[in-house]
Motif scaffolding. Structure first.
Motif, short mmCIF file in Angstrom:
data_model
loop_
_atom_site.label_atom_id
_atom_site.label_comp_id
_atom_site.label_asym_id
_atom_site.label_seq_id
_atom_site.Cartn_x
_atom_site.Cartn_y
_atom_site.Cartn_z
N ARG A 245 15.29 -56.69 -128.46
CA ARG A 245 15.19 -56.72 -129.92
C ARG A 245 13.90 -57.40 -130.35
NH1 ARG A 245 17.28 -56.67 -134.91
NH2 ARG A 245 17.58 -58.60 -136.07
N HIS A 246 13.56 -58.49 -129.70
CA HIS A 246 12.32 -59.22 -130.01
C HIS A 246 11.09 -58.34 -129.76
CE1 HIS A 246 9.67 -62.64 -130.50
NE2 HIS A 246 9.10 -62.34 -129.37
N ARG A 247 11.15 -57.50 -128.74
CA ARG A 247 10.02 -56.63 -128.37
C ARG A 247 10.03 -55.29 -129.10
NH1 ARG A 247 10.86 -57.91 -122.06
NH2 ARG A 247 9.90 -59.95 -122.08
N GLY A 248 11.05 -55.02 -129.92
CA GLY A 248 11.13 -53.76 -130.64
C GLY A 248 11.64 -52.62 -129.78
N TYR A 249 12.35 -52.94 -128.71
CA TYR A 249 12.89 -51.94 -127.79
C TYR A 249 14.41 -51.97 -127.90
CZ TYR A 249 13.72 -49.52 -123.33
OH TYR A 249 14.13 -48.64 -122.38
N GLY A 250 15.06 -50.95 -127.41
CA GLY A 250 16.52 -50.93 -127.39
C GLY A 250 17.11 -50.28 -128.63
N PRO A 251 18.43 -50.25 -128.66
CA PRO A 251 19.10 -49.63 -129.81
C PRO A 251 18.87 -50.42 -131.09
CG PRO A 251 20.71 -50.63 -128.30
CD PRO A 251 19.37 -50.75 -127.66
N THR A 252 18.91 -49.73 -132.20
CA THR A 252 18.72 -50.35 -133.50
C THR A 252 19.85 -51.34 -133.77
OG1 THR A 252 17.67 -48.36 -134.34
CG2 THR A 252 18.49 -49.91 -135.98
N ARG B 27 21.30 -54.54 -136.49
CA ARG B 27 21.26 -55.01 -137.88
C ARG B 27 21.74 -56.44 -137.93
NH1 ARG B 27 22.10 -49.97 -137.27
NH2 ARG B 27 21.51 -48.42 -138.80
N ARG B 28 21.17 -57.19 -138.83
CA ARG B 28 21.64 -58.55 -139.04
C ARG B 28 22.69 -58.52 -140.15
NH1 ARG B 28 20.55 -63.29 -137.33
NH2 ARG B 28 18.63 -62.85 -136.23
N VAL B 29 23.86 -59.06 -139.84
CA VAL B 29 24.94 -59.19 -140.82
C VAL B 29 25.19 -60.68 -140.96
CG1 VAL B 29 27.33 -58.62 -141.36
CG2 VAL B 29 25.93 -56.97 -140.11
N GLY B 30 24.64 -61.25 -142.02
CA GLY B 30 24.68 -62.70 -142.13
C GLY B 30 23.82 -63.29 -141.03
N ARG B 31 24.41 -64.12 -140.21
CA ARG B 31 23.65 -64.70 -139.09
C ARG B 31 23.93 -64.01 -137.77
NH1 ARG B 31 26.55 -70.54 -138.03
NH2 ARG B 31 28.13 -69.67 -136.66
N TYR B 32 24.65 -62.89 -137.82
CA TYR B 32 25.05 -62.18 -136.61
C TYR B 32 24.28 -60.87 -136.45
CZ TYR B 32 28.89 -65.43 -137.12
OH TYR B 32 29.62 -66.57 -137.26
N ILE B 33 24.09 -60.47 -135.19
CA ILE B 33 23.47 -59.19 -134.87
C ILE B 33 24.59 -58.20 -134.58
CG2 ILE B 33 21.97 -57.95 -133.25
CD1 ILE B 33 20.51 -60.02 -134.96
N ARG B 34 24.53 -57.05 -135.20
CA ARG B 34 25.55 -56.02 -135.01
C ARG B 34 24.88 -54.67 -134.77
NH1 ARG B 34 28.08 -59.83 -134.07
NH2 ARG B 34 29.89 -60.64 -135.18
N TYR B 35 25.58 -53.81 -134.07
CA TYR B 35 25.09 -52.48 -133.72
C TYR B 35 26.10 -51.43 -134.16
CZ TYR B 35 22.04 -54.92 -130.36
OH TYR B 35 21.12 -55.74 -129.77
N LYS B 36 25.60 -50.29 -134.62
CA LYS B 36 26.46 -49.13 -134.85
C LYS B 36 26.64 -48.42 -133.52
CE LYS B 36 25.41 -47.91 -139.63
NZ LYS B 36 24.90 -46.83 -140.48
N VAL C 277 23.72 -46.86 -130.69
CA VAL C 277 23.62 -47.23 -129.28
C VAL C 277 23.69 -45.97 -128.41
CG1 VAL C 277 24.70 -48.51 -127.38
CG2 VAL C 277 24.59 -49.52 -129.68
N ILE C 278 24.63 -45.09 -128.71
CA ILE C 278 24.78 -43.86 -127.93
C ILE C 278 23.56 -42.96 -128.10
CG2 ILE C 278 26.14 -41.74 -127.73
CD1 ILE C 278 28.61 -43.54 -128.37
N ALA C 279 23.04 -42.86 -129.32
CA ALA C 279 21.85 -42.04 -129.56
C ALA C 279 20.65 -42.60 -128.79
CB ALA C 279 21.53 -41.98 -131.05
N TRP C 280 20.52 -43.92 -128.73
CA TRP C 280 19.42 -44.54 -128.00
C TRP C 280 19.53 -44.22 -126.51
CZ3 TRP C 280 19.29 -48.55 -124.33
CH2 TRP C 280 18.01 -48.97 -123.99
N VAL C 281 20.73 -44.33 -125.96
CA VAL C 281 20.93 -44.01 -124.54
C VAL C 281 20.58 -42.55 -124.27
CG1 VAL C 281 22.66 -43.77 -122.71
CG2 VAL C 281 22.65 -45.81 -124.15
#
Length: 59
Positions: free
Chosen positions: A25-32, A34-43, A47-51
């Motif tokens: 995430r820091h390098r701009g790589y991997g699945p998209t 999102r920050r939800v409050g102070r948490y990181i969440r993925y759709k 994730v499947i589209a990225w794979v």
């Protein structure tokens, strides 16, 4: 709407350590993510589209 995945969920799905996801995430790589409050969440679909995109890049 499908529930969002936590970093731990994505880590288990991809078989990579949680710290790897944070580094990606820091390098701009991997699945998209999102920050939800102070948490990181993925759709799940993101994730499947990225794979799947990895497979198409290597073909």
């Amino acid at each position: 709407m499908a529930p969002l995945w936590t970093v731990q969920d994505v880590s288990e799905f991809l078989g990579v350590p949680v710290n790897t996801l944070y580094q990606w995430r820091h390098r701009g790589y991997g699945p998209t993510a999102r920050r939800v409050g102070r948490y990181i969440r993925y759709k799940q679909a993101d994730v499947i589209a990225w794979v799947e995109s990895l497979h198409s890049e290597s073909a």
